[in-house]
Write an enzyme that holds these catalytic residues in place. Structure first.
Site, mmCIF file in Angstrom:
data_model
loop_
_atom_site.group_PDB
_atom_site.id
_atom_site.type_symbol
_atom_site.label_atom_id
_atom_site.label_comp_id
_atom_site.label_asym_id
_atom_site.label_seq_id
_atom_site.Cartn_x
_atom_site.Cartn_y
_atom_site.Cartn_z
ATOM 1 N N ASP A 407 62.337 -2.689 -98.000
ATOM 2 C CA ASP A 407 62.643 -1.287 -98.268
ATOM 3 C C ASP A 407 64.102 -1.195 -98.731
ATOM 4 O O ASP A 407 64.843 -2.177 -98.652
ATOM 5 C CB ASP A 407 62.423 -0.506 -96.960
ATOM 6 C CG ASP A 407 62.600 0.984 -97.140
ATOM 7 O OD1 ASP A 407 62.399 1.475 -98.260
ATOM 8 O OD2 ASP A 407 62.945 1.653 -96.145
ATOM 9 N N GLU A 410 66.531 -0.725 -103.824
ATOM 10 C CA GLU A 410 66.832 -0.232 -105.198
ATOM 11 C C GLU A 410 68.082 -0.859 -105.776
ATOM 12 O O GLU A 410 68.110 -1.040 -106.996
ATOM 13 C CB GLU A 410 66.920 1.288 -105.182
ATOM 14 C CG GLU A 410 65.590 2.001 -104.962
ATOM 15 C CD GLU A 410 65.004 1.832 -103.563
ATOM 16 O OE1 GLU A 410 65.803 1.698 -102.614
ATOM 17 O OE2 GLU A 410 63.783 1.790 -103.428
ATOM 18 N N ASP A 485 59.216 7.735 -100.414
ATOM 19 C CA ASP A 485 59.294 8.846 -99.458
ATOM 20 C C ASP A 485 58.751 10.147 -100.031
ATOM 21 O O ASP A 485 59.500 11.020 -100.482
ATOM 22 C CB ASP A 485 60.749 9.040 -99.009
ATOM 23 C CG ASP A 485 61.253 7.839 -98.229
ATOM 24 O OD1 ASP A 485 60.411 7.027 -97.783
ATOM 25 O OD2 ASP A 485 62.474 7.714 -98.071
#
Ligand code: GLC
Length: 800
Positions: A407, A410, A485
């Protein structure tokens, strides 16, 4: 200043006339008077690569997206010229390159129709600030052209009239207009005059795509650095475009273990151990099938990756084993940020070996994530990836965790402008040293890759299972993904539907959304409708943020629990069907979910449909996306369809109302299909499969179906230990024949088949199995089901 529009800046430069041409095996080089070189490689008869330099020298040819396993080679290549063009002909297409300005046009070789044509073609703007060029391409949109693809964009299927940016971004509670979001997949399919082609712009800088928004009838794409480097992929079938793109950027290296296609339960966060156990035992008590339970960041010691909070989890190995004994696979989250802490071994090792990313002038890239101030491994360095993969030894091999969830890759950084690294951060980029401007979009992909290799190493001889949030084209080779999300709203249910379909059309089929929504809380109705959609997504996981209450299938009321159980059970029954679709995806790059346009591009009604999709090859699904609905209108594509719930038949090519109270949803089966089903299990492998159910849907005419099986884990299938059943059904007015051709060296655990015959237009008078008439008492006529207790090759059913 970097301009975010293709034409705003009027200082665009263009290639001038071609003055030299040479050929080197499969590659042609065209040089212009002003030193632009177009390198055109014939990858396949239907795949051309266009690459331009404005300085006569190309960069080192390196791509994270393109796989070394991509098919290469062509049957035919002819190069001619007339006074205007160079003309390149393969067995699938003809490409013209204008001698005047390098503009290209591509035609179908068969009917000479125009498929794709440069408008301005390649042009560029010099970047004073960073050096190099802002590289641009514009094409003429053809009459009635539609556009599809581009990864996880949260918009309706057809991209026409819209502009998008690609810059992998942490996007908590994104909405329909949020762009960019988590993934960068710079690949789209254009469709006009019933023919489809694709363009993959393999450039990792911040890039833009404009589908007739800035200028009507012009489609353009550009990037803030790097080369104009794109692949043109001809269909004309959209399914071939997507499968050829997937061939270029890679199919999953292995099938997932079957349990990974089961139901997963997640939350931020389940802790301590007693809570985890309470969740898993409630699943078992209520008989809601579930295969995986997730540990979010709170299992760690102060959010330090590869550590455990021993107050919450005193003996992780014992817990993981106890969960495994109950059929639960434990999946743990691992983020990229490594806490700055001189007592922490991962930090110390990373520092000692110089594995962390640095700013341009030497300081470390320091940023705040869950653990506070962190440094970040440079996953674009192969040595760092190797180190990272070895960090998984304890978690996987010793403790027995079965999957890893990456997670924040990015990479996400908190409380800073842009929510990520600044542009000047340096990266190794596998020896092609560069700044974050170039490496940003692949950072998460390289983390997922390193994690995947770690899992593979330490799970062996079992198969790895990883999941990532960030991705660039090609990430599908390593892992699954989710859409990030999202929010517990009806709008987000419909976004999840669009995103999963779009990802499948973009070569990344192992995808799902946070069922029920991550932010905020769904009511029972929304959760139920989301599960109904979610069981048809290749990755099926409920996840939610802890601040918003409970979100387990049993957290609402009994009615919800019962309906949700029924749908999760359906998922488990359909596992052999889904596994077969996954096998086709992993083998041939065929998307697991097919938007209607991909199913039938010739029917213009499909070009603007969003909700309906085909799950695998034969099941048409249309989720209910509104509250208080007792049904909905939906479009039926070509073919004949059976209502899963009541066997009612519908002819395709029209819109119809379908009843669907809260305990139902529109599910239709293609006539002629043979759908394999396993019995309901609480988890994969709970029971030995003693019998394969085959739901057979009568059709007048012929239809083929396949069932792929293997050991459901491990690598023996790569050595031929699989079982592939090819069924051919032929239905006539008064008879039904089902032939089975089996290949592969795997012996399934069952020898018995239960055939359920739907829609038979006659009463059975005789059943012949492999030339032997079988006793009628074995046929339960009222439900038209019959048991065949041996491997059969020919089944003949005769009517009265
Ligand atoms: C991010 C993830 C989410 C996770 C949370 C805590 O928001 O997208 O899935 O639960 O971080 O780790």
């Amino acid at each position: 200043m970097i301009l975010n529009t293709e034409l705003e800046y009027k200082g665009n430069l263009f290639p001038s006339k071609i003055i030299a041409y040479k050929k080197d095996v499969d590659t042609l080089y065209f040089t212009s008077e002003n030193n632009v070189v177009l390198q055109l490689t014939i990858e396949r008869d239907s795949v051309l690569r266009f690459r331009y330099t404005t300085t006569s020298i190309f960069e080192n040819d390196f791509s994270y997206a393109i796989t070394k396993y991509a098919s290469k080679g062509f049957n035919h290549l002819e190069i001619e010229e007339d006074d205007k063009n160079y003309i390149i002909t393969t067995s699938k297409l003809i490409c013209h390159i204008s001698k005047l300005d390098m503009r290209t046009s591509i035609f179908d070789v068969k009917d000479k129709s125009l498929i794709c044509e440069d408008e301005l073609g390649f042009h560029w703007e010099e970047s004073y600030e960073y050096g190099g060029d802002i590289v641009k391409m514009s094409k003429v949109a053809q009459d009635g052209e539609s556009y599809f693809g581009l990864g996880d964009k949260p918009v309706q299927n057809n991209l026409k009239g819209k502009r998008f940016e690609n810059w992998v971004t942490d996007s908590y509670a994104f909405g329909r207009t949020t762009d960019p979001i988590y993934k960068t997949i710079p690949f789209y399919t254009g469709l006009h005059h019933k023919k489809a082609y694709g363009i993959f712009f393999d450039n990792t800088f911040r890039s833009f795509f404009d589908f007739c928004q800035e200028r009507r009838n012009i489609t353009s794409f550009w990037a803030q650095g790097g080369e104009m480097n794109y692949y043109f992929i001809y269909g004309p079938d959209m399914a071939d475009v997507v499968s050829n793109y997937t061939d270029l950027t890679g199919k999953p290296h292995e099938l997932p273990p079957l349990w990974a296609l089961g139901y997963h339960q997640c939350k931020w966060s389940y802790y301590p151990e007693a809570k985890v156990k309470e969740i898993t035992s409630t699943f078992r008590k209520l008989k809601i099938p579930c295969d995986a339970i997730y540990l979010d960041i709170d299992y760690m010691d102060g959010f330090r990756c590869f550590t455990w909070n021993k107050d919450y989890f005193p003996d992780p190995k014992r817990m993981v084993k106890e969960l495994a004994d109950d059929g639960f696979k434990t999946i743990a989250i691992i983020d990229p940020g490594i806490k700055i802490d001189n007592e922490y071994s991962v930090f110390k090792e990373g520092l000692a070996n110089d594995y962390f990313c640095k700013r341009a002038d030497g300081p470390y890239m320091k940023g705040k994530v869950w653990p506070g101030e962190c440094y970040f491994p440079d996953f674009t360095n192969p040595e760092v990836r190797e180190w990272w993969s070895n960090l998984f030894k304890e978690l996987i091999e010793d403790i027995g965790v079965k999957g890893v969830w990456n997670d924040m890759n990015e990479p996400a950084v908190m409380d800073v402008p842009g929510k990520t690294f600044p542009d000047d951060v340096r990266h190794n980029y596998d020896g092609n040293h560069c700044s974050h401007r170039k490496a940003h979009n692949v950072y998460g992909m390289q983390m997922a890759r390193a994690t995947y290799h770690g899992l593979k190493k330490f799970s062996y001889p079992k198969r790895p299972f990883a999941i990532t949030r960030a991705a660039y084209s090609g990430t599908q080779r390593y892992c699954s993904t989710w859409t990030g999300d999202n929010v517990a709203s009806w709008d987000h249910l419909s976004i999840a539907n669009a995103q999963a379909q779009r990802m499948c059309m973009s070569g990344f089929s192992f995808v799902g959304s946070d069922i029920g929504g991550f932010a905020e809380q769904p009511n029972g109705e929304l959760y139920t409708r989301w599960i109904q959609l979610g069981i048809f997504h290749p990755f099926c996981r409920t996840h939610s943020s802890g601040d918003h209450g409970d979100q387990e299938p049993y957290a609402f009321d009994n009615n919800v629990t019962n309906i949700v159980r029924k749908f999760i059970e359906l998922r488990y029954q359909l596992l052999p069907y889904l596994y077969t679709a996954f096998w086709r995806y992993a083998n041939e790059g065929i998307p697991i979910l097919k938007s209607l346009v991909l199913f039938d591009q010739e029917d213009p009604h499909t070009h603007y449909r969003n909700d309906e999709f085909i799950f695998g090859e034969k099941i048409l699904v249309c989720p209910i996306l509104e509250p208080n609905a007792r049904g909905r209108r939906m479009y039926f594509p070509k073919g004949d369809w059976y209502n899963h719930w009541n066997n009612e038949q519908v002819k395709g090519g029209k819109e119809n109302w379908v009843d669907a109270d809260i305990d139902s949803m529109p599910i239709f089966i293609k006539a002629g299909a043979v759908i394999p089903k396993y019995p309901v299990q609480q988890y994969v492998g709970e029971i030995e499969i003693k019998e394969l159910k085959l739901d057979v849907y009568f059709k007048l005419g012929k239809e083929k179906s396949q069932v792929y099986e293997d050991a459901h884990d491990g690598y023996d299938y790569k050595k031929g230990r699989f079982s592939l059943r090819n069924f051919t059904l032929v239905g006539k007015k008064d008879s039904l024949t089902i032939q089975q051709f089996k290949s592969g060296k795997f012996t399934t655990s069952y020898e018995t088949f239960e055939l359920n015959l739907h829609g038979l237009p006659f009463n059975i008078s005789k059943v012949v199995v492999d030339n032997e008439e079988i006793d009628f008492s074995k046929i339960i006529t009222n439900t038209n089901s019959l048991i065949i207790s041996k491997e059969f090759t020919d089944l003949y059913i005769l009517g009265e």
